[in-house]
Each structure stands twice: as C-alpha cells, then as structure tokens.
Write a protein that holds these residues in place. Structure first.
Motif, PDB file in Angstrom:
ATOM      1  N   UNK A  60       0.793  -1.226   0.000  1.00  0.00           N
ATOM      2  CA  UNK A  60       0.000   0.000   0.000  1.00  0.00           C
ATOM      3  C   UNK A  60       0.822   1.272   0.000  1.00  0.00           C
ATOM      4  N   UNK A  61       2.110   1.203   0.303  1.00  0.00           N
ATOM      5  CA  UNK A  61       2.868   2.433   0.461  1.00  0.00           C
ATOM      6  C   UNK A  61       4.337   2.215   0.133  1.00  0.00           C
ATOM      7  N   UNK A  92      -4.756   7.767   6.294  1.00  0.00           N
ATOM      8  CA  UNK A  92      -4.536   6.450   5.700  1.00  0.00           C
ATOM      9  C   UNK A  92      -3.077   6.326   5.279  1.00  0.00           C
ATOM     10  N   UNK A  93      -2.665   5.117   4.900  1.00  0.00           N
ATOM     11  CA  UNK A  93      -1.266   4.827   4.624  1.00  0.00           C
ATOM     12  C   UNK A  93      -0.759   5.521   3.367  1.00  0.00           C
ATOM     13  N   UNK A  94      -1.654   5.943   2.454  1.00  0.00           N
ATOM     14  CA  UNK A  94      -1.184   6.636   1.257  1.00  0.00           C
ATOM     15  C   UNK A  94      -0.800   8.079   1.530  1.00  0.00           C
ATOM     16  N   UNK A 112       4.423   7.523   6.026  1.00  0.00           N
ATOM     17  CA  UNK A 112       4.127   7.535   7.451  1.00  0.00           C
ATOM     18  C   UNK A 112       2.925   6.638   7.753  1.00  0.00           C
ATOM     19  N   UNK A 113       3.000   5.930   8.888  1.00  0.00           N
ATOM     20  CA  UNK A 113       1.878   5.105   9.315  1.00  0.00           C
ATOM     21  C   UNK A 113       0.701   5.995   9.680  1.00  0.00           C
ATOM     22  N   UNK A 114      -0.522   5.582   9.349  1.00  0.00           N
ATOM     23  CA  UNK A 114      -1.693   6.413   9.658  1.00  0.00           C
ATOM     24  C   UNK A 114      -2.029   6.400  11.141  1.00  0.00           C
ATOM     25  N   UNK A 115      -2.737   7.447  11.552  1.00  0.00           N
ATOM     26  CA  UNK A 115      -3.241   7.599  12.931  1.00  0.00           C
ATOM     27  C   UNK A 115      -2.107   7.560  13.955  1.00  0.00           C
ATOM     28  N   UNK A 168     -10.320  11.199  14.736  1.00  0.00           N
ATOM     29  CA  UNK A 168      -9.740   9.978  14.173  1.00  0.00           C
ATOM     30  C   UNK A 168     -10.385   9.696  12.826  1.00  0.00           C
ATOM     31  N   UNK A 169     -10.040   8.547  12.238  1.00  0.00           N
ATOM     32  CA  UNK A 169     -10.591   8.170  10.937  1.00  0.00           C
ATOM     33  C   UNK A 169     -10.508   6.659  10.787  1.00  0.00           C
ATOM     34  N   UNK A 170     -11.115   6.163   9.714  1.00  0.00           N
ATOM     35  CA  UNK A 170     -10.924   4.776   9.307  1.00  0.00           C
ATOM     36  C   UNK A 170     -10.249   4.701   7.939  1.00  0.00           C
TER      37      UNK A 170
END
Length: 791
Positions: A684-685, A726-728, A690-693, A768-770
C-alpha cells in the motif's frame, strides 16, 4: 442544552436540596449507621481473605488498611523495605504479622478498630504515634499481575505500562476505550468503521490486542467500562505473556471482583445530546467464605451527530469463595448487548476533511446499524501448594454474535459538489474457549531470589463470516448525493457480491511459556523467558468449496534488566518479540496466496526509568524502537504475485505521571513523541510513507483538586498533532487542543454528584478516521451530570 437536559438539571437541584435537608435532619441516624457498619466489619478475630502482593512495606500497609477496613498505627518509622505480602484467609492481626515478617517490625492489637506496628526490640525508642491510611488518589495500582503474570511492582516491569485507574475513569465519566486511550501515551483509537474498537499502539493498527483479566478478547465490538476496576496498557511486543498478535502492545481490562467489603452504589447520568445512562454496583460478603457482587448498566443515548443513537446494557454477577486457608475460587458471567447507529463520519476533499457540518450524517442512518451480543463466563481457581508455590487455573468461554450494516460515504468528486455513497453488511459470529494453567514458584539460591512462572495455554476459536454488498434500487453498487445534503433514503438490496466473504475458520492455540524474575541483589534484577506457541488455522470458503490450512510454530523470547540504585527508582532495558500469523488479526485474510507467507514479526527494543515519589506520584519514561517485518507487497517483476518485502519502524519517547502531588491534588499526565514509517515497500505504500493515525506529538493532563471536603474541581487538556488518515498519506487530519473541566460535590454521607464539561471552548476538531473518507469529527461542547447514591 436540550429540554431533557434541563429536566435532568431540575431533578439534580431537587436532589441537592433534599440531600442537604436530609443530612441536617438525620445526622445522628447516619452516624449511628456508619458506626454499626464499621463495627460489623472490624472484628480483629474473624478470618477474612487477604490478597496483598509483595511490594514496599509502606504501600503494603496502605493496601492492608483498604482490604481490612482497620486503622494501622505506626509507633516507629516505617522502613522502606520490601514486604513479602500475604495471600489467604487470616484474622487481620495474623495478616499484619505476616505482612511485616522479616522487616524488623512487629504487629499488635490496640482496639477493635486499630492495629499497630512497632520495632521488634522492646527497648527501642518509641516515636509519637502516626496513622497509616490509604490516601484517596494514591498510586494503589503500583503493583500489577498483568505484565509478568506475577504480582510485580510497576517500577520492576521492564517496559512501559500505563494504568488508567477506576478513580480516573469515574472522575472523567469515561465510558469507552476511546476515552481511555486519550490518556495513554503511544495509543490512538481508530474509528473502526463505526462499529468496533480499533487501537493503534506504537504505530501498529490492530483489532486483536484486547484482553480481559489477561485472556484474549479479540472480537470486534465497542467495550464498556461499567464493570471495570482499571485498564492497563502494556506496550511493546508481549507474546511471552499474551501470545500471538500483540506486536504493538495490549490493552487489558481488569474487572471488578466480588469482595467482602459492602458495596452499594446507584449512578444516574444525563446531559447534552440526549445522554441517558444508569449503573449499579452492589456486593458484600454473605459469610466468612462467600462474597457476591453485581454490576449492571443501561444506556439509551443520542449523539451530537444527527440521527445517531446507541442503546446498550450489561449485567455482570460475580462470586468469590475462600475455600480454606490455601484455596480461592472466583467466577463471573457477563451478558452485554450493544445496538447503535453505525456512523462512519465525513469524507475528505483536497487532502483535508470536507467542509461539512460536523453534525451531518453521510449516508442512510436508518439502514446503518450494528448489533453485538456478548456472553462471557470466567472461572478462576488459585491454590497455595506450599510456601512460595501457587497454582492458578483460569477458564474463559465467550459466545459473540455480531451483525452490522452501513450506508456510508466515499470520495468527493473533483468539483466538490457530489459525494459517492456505498453500502454493505457483514455478520461475524464467534465462540472462544481458553484455559490457562500457571505455576508460580518463589525460591532462593543463596542470596539470589527467583520468581519462576510456568504456564500452559490452550484455546479454540470458531468463527463464521458472511458479507453482502448493497445494491441501490436493486442494481447500482454506489450512488451520488449532494455534499451539502448527503443524508439519503434510497431502497437498498443486500446480496452476495463477486468478492464477498462466506467462510468459517477454526483456530486452535497451544502455548507453553516459562519466565524467571531474578533478584540478583537489591540493586539488580533480571527477567528472561520465552513462549513456544503452535497456531493452527483451518479455513473453509463456502463460496467455492476451498479448504485451506496453516500451521505456525512461533518462538517468542523476552529479556530485561532492571537496575535500582534506590528502592523507589529503577532503570531498565528490554528486548521482546511477537508474531502475527499470515491469516491476520481476525483469521479471515487467509487465501491461497497468503497461506504460504511467513508470519509478521515484531521486535521491540526499549530503555526507560521509573520513580515512585513519596507523595504517591509514579513517574515513568521510555525510549523504544519497534521493528515490524514480513509485511506483504506485490513482486516488482510480477505484480500478480505477492511476496514478503515490506517492513515498518516506529521510534518513540513516552513520558507518564500518575498519582498524588499532595493529598488533595491528583494528576494523570502523558506525553508521546512517535515517528512510525515504512522502511521498505508494502502493498500500500512506498518506503518513507508515514503510518496512519500516528501523531508526532500527543499530550494529556488531568487534574483533580479537592478544595474542600464537600467539593472539588477537575481540569484537563488533550493535545494531538496532525496525522495522516490512511497509509497513502493523501489526507491529513489537523492537530487540535481540547480542554475539559469537572466539578465534584459531596451532598451527604450517601449522596454525591459531579458535572463534566467536554470541549469547554467548543472547538471544531477531528479526532480519528478509518480511511481517507471516513473521518470522525470531535464532539462540540457537551455537559454531563451524574448523581451517585449509596444505599
């Protein structure tokens, strides 16, 4: 406030007036009742259960006063030496004598409410008497049996551990794991698609890091805190104690036990946005051998988001049995139900949250719902075989029924005028059965002390997973809606899509673990051990009849060193390893491709320091590096083939402070600086993403100050840096600072109240997010009023 809130405040005013009048008119009756209750529980000749682990003597005496209900008077200085603790059924004076054995002190009876400790030598100089009491807000969680499976002071655990106490939970009116995570450095809580808890711990996102009393609770649902004594976040790889999949750390809930001290409380709560909740906690000893306790909760509340509601209830009876001096039995059963609107927040536009009203629901709230039914039973047997030898067996059975459905937002079109809407539902049912048998042996070889732990864990988990895609008007898998009017009501048919899941998994676990805590000298301790775990997974796909199997044999070591130049101060270094099999957190990601992949590996390197201040304040600091390897990515030469090339690294600093600055002033503070990034390409990256959250900096601080015996104030701050959704790394959630406040009132000897205000300055923020298009707004200013009555 809503009309319901105003009505509740009117009721509170009436209760305040009635409580004041009742206290004035009935002071003598209350005093007589309190004396009768105290006398009934203060007989120094009656045997009762004690469970005080080894710890410094002053802390052990405080714990003794709490468990016995008696005063302890010190007729000499209490030395800061280590008490061996006491576990079993004894009279209070017998328990106190065992507690001070070998410390140079002796115990005696003063009267039926007071015991005393003094120097063993009768000719010793006697100081003016002082009283040892368990101070409110003192660091009573300074000993944990979670991180090492043995009763160990937190400062002797060679890794970062954050304890959120029952008092902090009550002071802030916490009701969810997201509330807890705000005060745990290194942990952020994800949205979890609006139907589950999903933490990110030290940069690693997971849904399987939850435990209850040290046993796996990895099902996807929102957990409540009504029956929780405290929450412990044990950070870093933890497979030796907890098994597979605990790479970033674990979050363990310690539930309330049945005890012999009377407990009778009823709490009602109301507030902004239709908050309505009640809870009860009652229990006492039936006789010298049996004690019962019952915790219950019901809530039916709205949220600040339009058309969003939650209804939940829980009931948790528990029993404790003292079967002789050497055997203790306990059991509990919980039935928990959670029904709610699945709320997946708002989408993004041009790299940031869309400029939409934070209250607006995106999708169809009538078709977005979640039902979770949990039945969980636990039985625990502890037996002291001989001096220093204990056998413990815990069995947990859980039955989980979970169904959720959602109509939710996707991306916004380039004009910023239309948002896509999709739908699906999913059913996830599971039964868990775990048994843990452990032997603890305390011995000495010369001047070196050993605390040996040997354990065997067996488990079986059977899951059924079914997913259906939503088709709008019977045919379209997505529709669009105006961004300024995104709440829709369209006919949706749910049926199998081309890639929807319909499978059953059976996971079996066999783990053997051995650990030795070695006290080389009073200034040097070592810990070493390993777990050998066999994890078998059988996967059946009902869609195509495919059967897949996977077996992993995992060896997870752990080693640490603790240096203690002074008793209240420790420095430590540690190394630990955990693994996550290729089937993922929830077993459902096993395919013909991933069946061949090696487990992901987590290696945690950590150094830190811990200090217990005399006032009851515990300070901690940790620096760590957590490496995650064996993540998957497409083969650069053949994108249709998956290979294991990915890796991630998290570097961080964590600081914590919990306890009392003065007898009147309690604090809970935490700071984390984290950098979590991809070190080699994943599916995915690219490297460097950077890692999300994972915000670079987070800070939290809660203060409670008891201004007067009748009232006190609380103030808190939560700060979070910006982070990626997110990871992108395409969407950024802006940083925020939130201020909270509280006021506490003691209305009478049996009635107290508190007012909590969240987001005092009514700031707009996103918590936060999903994913890039499922972003959760934070609550506007919200007021909650709670009244607790003893009976």
């Amino acid at each position: 406030m809503t009309s319901g809130t105003l009505s509740f405040c009117t009721l509170l005013a009436a209760l305040l007036l009635e409580g004041a009048l009742f206290e004035t008119a009935s002071a003598q009756d209350h005093a007589l009742a309190a004396i009768a209750i105290a006398h009934a529980s203060s007989d120094t000749t009656v045997k009762r259960p004690f469970r005080i682990p080894p710890q410094p003597l002053p802390a052990a005496l405080e714990e003794f006063t709490r468990q016995s209900g008696l005063r302890v008077r010190a007729d000499t200085d209490v030395p800061v030496v280590r008490s061996s603790g006491v576990v079993g059924r004894f009279t209070p004076v017998e328990a106190l004598r065992r507690l001070v054995a070998g410390t140079g002190l002796a115990a005696r009876v003063v009267d039926d409410r007071t015991l005393a400790v003094q120097q063993e030598s009768s000719g010793a100089y006697v100081l003016d008497p002082v009283e040892v009491v368990a101070r409110r807000g003192a660091n009573q969680e300074a000993v944990t049996a979670t991180a090492t499976k043995t009763a160990t002071p937190l400062r002797d655990v060679p890794q970062a551990v954050t304890v959120v106490s029952r008092q902090l939970i009550a002071d802030q009116g916490m009701q969810s794991m997201a509330d807890v995570a705000a005060y745990v450095p290194g942990v952020t809580m994800g949205q979890g698609e609006g139907h589950r808890d999903q933490p990110t711990i030290r940069g690693n996102n997971s849904t399987s890091t939850f435990f209850v009393n040290g046993v796996r609770d990895d099902v996807q649902y929102f957990r409540d805190l009504y029956n929780v004594e405290r929450v412990e976040a044990v950070k870093g790889a933890n497979a030796l104690i907890f098994g597979r999949g605990t790479g970033g750390g674990v979050i363990n809930r310690v539930t309330k036990e049945a005890g012999w001290a009377p407990t009778r409380e009823l709490t009602v709560q109301g507030g902004s946005y239709g908050t309505r909740r009640g809870a009860v906690d009652v229990g006492q000893g039936l006789n010298q051998a049996v004690a019962l306790r019952l915790n219950g909760m019901y809530e039916n509340s709205d949220r600040f988001r339009r058309d969003v509601n939650v209804e939940r209830y829980g009931i948790n009876p528990a029993v404790s049995v003292a079967a002789g001096d050497d055997t203790r039995l306990s059991a509990n059963f919980e039935h928990f139900y959670d029904s709610r609107t699945v709320d997946r927040g708002i989408p993004s536009f041009q790299g940031e949250p869309a400029r939409a009203d934070a209250r607006t629901f995106f999708g169809d709230p009538a078709l977005s719902w979640s039902d979770a039914r949990i039945n969980m039973g636990t039985a625990l047997v502890e037996h002291d075989v001989a001096s220093g030898v204990q056998v413990r067996n815990r069995t947990v059975y859980g039955d989980y029924d979970k169904m959720y459905q959602n109509v939710f937002p996707g991306s916004v079109d380039p004009t910023g005028e239309l948002v896509s809407i999709s739908a699906y539902n999913s059913r996830n049912d599971r039964t868990n059965l775990f048994n843990q048998t452990e032997l603890t042996y305390r011995a000495a070889t010369g001047s070196v002390g050993h605390t040996l732990l040997a354990g065997l864990e067996v488990g079986r988990q059977v899951s059924r997973n079914i997913r259906n895609t939503g088709y709008f008007d019977g045919s379209a898998t997505s529709v669009t809606a105006p961004l300024d009017r995104p709440t829709i009501h369209r006919p949706v048919t749910f049926r199998f899509g081309e890639t929807d899941a319909d499978n059953r998994t059976r996971a079996t676990t066999l783990g053997v673990y051995l650990q030795d805590q070695i006290a080389v000298t009073p200034y040097l301790q070592l810990i070493a051990g390993a777990r050998l775990e066999r994890f078998d997974l059988a996967f059946h796909n009902f869609r195509n009849g495919e059967d897949l199997e996977r077996r992993d044999e995992l060896v997870s070591p752990r080693a640490g060193v603790i240096v203690k130049p002074l008793e209240p101060l420790s420095f430590y270094g540690s190394y630990s390893v955990s693994y996550l099999p290729s089937s993922g957190d929830q077993f459902s990601s096993l395919t013909a491709t991933t069946e061949t992949l090696e487990p992901e590996k987590f290696e945690n390197y950590e150094v830190g320091a811990k200090l217990d201040v005399a006032t009851g304040l515990a300070l901690s600091a940790a620096v760590y590096q957590l490496d995650r390897s064996n993540t998957s990515a497409p083969d650069p030469l053949d994108p249709s083939r998956i290979v294991q090339t990915g890796s991630q690294r998290t570097k961080g600093l964590e600081l914590g402070a919990t306890g009392s600055l003065t007898p009147e002033w309690q604090v809970a503070a935490g700071y984390a600086n984290e950098d979590a990034y991809v070190t080699s390409e994943t599916s995915q990256a690219p490297a460097g993403a950077k890692a999300p959250l994972v915000p670079r900096n987070t800070f939290s601080l809660w203060n409670r100050y008891q201004i007067h015996r009748m009232w006190g104030l609380g103030a808190g701050i939560v700060y979070q840096d910006r982070m990626f959704a997110a990871i992108d790394n395409a969407v950024t959630l802006p940083g925020f600072t939130r201020f909270d406040a509280a006021a506490f009132f003691t209305l009478s000897s049996v009635l107290r109240a508190q007012v909590n205000v969240e987001n005092v300055f009514d700031r707009r923020y996103f918590v936060t997010s999903h994913s890039n298009n499922n972003i959760s707004p934070g609550s506007p200013r919200a007021v909650r009023v709670s009244v607790t009555a003893g009976f």
